[in-house]
Design an enzyme around this catalytic site. Structure first.
Site, PDB file in Angstrom:
ATOM      1  CG  ASP A  87      -1.650 -17.106  12.394  1.00  0.00           C
ATOM      2  OD1 ASP A  87      -2.135 -16.656  11.330  1.00  0.00           O
ATOM      3  OD2 ASP A  87      -2.026 -18.160  12.928  1.00  0.00           O
ATOM      4  CE  LYS A  96      -5.164 -18.160  12.561  1.00  0.00           C
ATOM      5  NZ  LYS A  96      -4.865 -18.841  13.819  1.00  0.00           N
ATOM      6  CD  GLU A 101      -2.726   1.305   2.470  1.00  0.00           C
ATOM      7  OE1 GLU A 101      -3.302   2.388   2.727  1.00  0.00           O
ATOM      8  OE2 GLU A 101      -2.858   0.280   3.159  1.00  0.00           O
ATOM      9  CG  HIS A 147      -3.880   7.552  -0.254  1.00  0.00           C
ATOM     10  ND1 HIS A 147      -3.591   6.222  -0.299  1.00  0.00           N
ATOM     11  CD2 HIS A 147      -4.037   7.860   1.055  1.00  0.00           C
ATOM     12  CE1 HIS A 147      -3.589   5.718   0.922  1.00  0.00           C
ATOM     13  NE2 HIS A 147      -3.848   6.702   1.772  1.00  0.00           N
TER      14      HIS A 147
END
Length: 522
Positions: A419, A345, A213, A510
């Site tokens: 993870d 998760k 990004e 951006h």
């Protein structure tokens, strides 16, 4: 003293879909999913009611060459640790396609005589032509890796030139990935210095961020500059828990309540059982929640420098086995090691309240003049925007009232071998702001379920261990420092993006730095 084993649990010793024909006869396997034991004798094996003579049975342990049953179990028997795989090779005629009944009777200490009866469908044992190549002897060798690369090229027609390039020994990925075929190369940048005044992290740190990004690294870098020129960020780990959540089902709600009452009196015993399974985990306490005819539990552990999901799974499994073998009250109708109540998760309110992983707070007083000079924004604007954004977060039901904690956490997780799926709960955040009398901005963020480790998982891989070393967070004794640095980095991003939104600089930044448009020149 013999231990009782419920039938539902006993059937899980058999490996479903392990029945197949071989050139020498028929094989199937069992795995110790109960607790450490000693196999003293295999008293009888039946296939479709036919007794198989012991001299026609070979048994192999964890992939080692097979030996005749009388020879293997002579003397005091055979150690049968938790997780051990036993393969039984039967010198009998090949079985026909379809379902077959398998019966196995054996003696194992401390359980005594056990009997397993299951039905399984015969497997062909042949690999389908579209199955990804693998080598059961060495699946991380150069030859099998090239075979998989060629397989992908042939099957998909894709050119995987860059995927096949890597600068580390593939053998170090054993335990981290299966079907190793190559590496995903993700751009990595460094932001900093981040000045931290923590209980564990002290000084200036450069933070590696792996991302695709645009503007992300630059944004965190600017936020870190604001923090540094404002005197630094305080970071504090205020909680440490890792959970596994078994569920026990009963005939009715009263039976579930009686079981919970029994369990509440045995925390110390459960603590001892868990420590025997893994000396690096420590059971803190067990929560109990009753609903319908079920007793939902949450076992809460400390896991040291590891994130610890596998460790707590093993410890909780050992505790659950002890419970099933020692509870003499109402019959346990159902048992599952995970009830989805640990919310692994997944973002959840219970983890925001009760802590999963590290609960860490980062706080800083941003100087009004510094924010104006670096970000061209006012502290009053940020404060007003944060109050308005709180309402937006409430309306949306989001798990974070800040801007983008997931950006820093994901980028650091990828860089350091965490993870990445744990970003789901780790990105939960509670942002708080207030204006001081001098119009400076006090800002803090609390991450209630930051799941990180500096040992285990992917932290020992080549580039991941280097990224941890950049922050002096590699190896034992570093996880609290690591958590404090991550929280400080998240706060830097909140300051930077909040200022960009308030100063109307967000879109233009951006557009200038974050667009990868092949049609643009230069």
């Amino acid at each position: 003293m013999m231990r009782f084993v419920p039938k539902a649990l006993l059937k899980r010793l058999y490996n479903r879909a392990s029945l197949r024909n071989t050139e020498a006869g028929v094989v199937f396997s069992i795995k110790n999913r109960l607790s450490p034991a000693r196999l003293e004798a295999v008293e009888q094996v039946r296939i479709d009611g036919e007794v198989i003579a012991p001299e026609r049975i070979l048994m192999s342990v964890d992939g080692r060459p097979g030996a005749p049953l009388p020879e293997l179990l002579s003397g005091d028997g055979l150690d049968f640790p938790l997780g051990t795989l036993l393969v039984l090779e039967l010198a009998i005629d090949r079985l026909a396609e379809g379902e077959h009944e398998i019966e196995l009777a054996f003696r194992a200490s401390p359980f005594g005589k056990l009997s397993v009866k299951v039905s399984d469908r015969l497997q062909s044992g042949e690999r389908a032509p579209d199955t990804i190549p693998r080598d059961p002897e060495d699946d991380y060798g150069e030859a099998i890796i090239r075979a998989r690369q060629d397989f992908v090229k042939q099957r998909t027609g894709a050119d995987i030139e860059h995927i096949t390039r890597y600068a580390f020994d593939p053998k170090i990925t054993r335990g981290n990935i299966e079907h190793f075929t190559g590496a995903a190369q993700i751009p990595l940048g460094v932001a900093g210095p981040l000045l931290v005044h923590g209980e564990h992290a002290q000084g200036e740190f450069y933070v590696p961020l792996a991302t695709t990004e645009g503007t992300l690294v630059a944004s965190y870098n600017r936020g870190m500059r604001v923090i540094r020129e404002s005197g630094g960020v305080k970071s504090t780990v205020v909680g440490d828990n890792m959970q596994r959540a078994p569920v026990f089902g009963f005939e009715d709600a009263a039976a579930a309540r009686r079981f919970a009452d029994w369990l509440k009196e045995r925390t110390e015993t459960l603590r001892e059982v868990c420590s025997e399974s893994d000396r690096f985990v420590s059971l803190k306490y067990v929560d109990y929640y009753l609903a319908s005819r079920f007793c939902y539990t949450r076992f809460n552990f400390i896991t040291g420098d590891a994130a610890g999901m596998n460790m707590v799974g093993k410890a909780t499994f050992a505790a659950s086995n002890w419970i099933l073998q020692n509870y003499t009250g109402d019959e346990v109708k159902e048992f599952y090691l995970e009830s989805n109540f640990a919310t692994d998760k997944k973002a959840s309110q219970i983890n925001a309240m009760r802590t999963r992983g590290k609960r860490v707070t980062a706080e800083c007083t941003v100087k009004r003049d510094v924010l104006r000079d670096v970000m061209d924004a006012d502290t009053e604007q940020l404060y007003t925007h944060s109050k308005i954004a709180n309402i937006g977060s409430m309306l949306s039901g989001a798990n974070n009232n800040g801007c983008h904690a997931a950006n820093a956490i994901t980028a650091i997780f990828i860089a350091t071998g965490q993870d990445v799926a744990n970003v789901a709960e780790s990105s939960a955040g509670i942002l708080y702001t207030e204006l001081t009398e001098e119009k400076d901005l006090y800002i803090s963020i609390t991450l209630p379920s930051l799941i990180v480790g500096t040992i285990g998982g992917g932290t020992g891989l080549a580039t991941q261990s280097e990224s941890l070393a950049i922050m002096n967070c590699q190896g034992p004794g570093k996880v609290m420092q690591f958590a404090e640095i991550i929280a400080g980095t998240v706060l830097a991003g909140e300051i930077s993006l909040g200022a960009a939104i308030s100063s109307l600089d967000w879109v233009s930044s951006h557009d200038q730095y974050g667009r990868n448009d092949p049609t643009r020149q230069g």
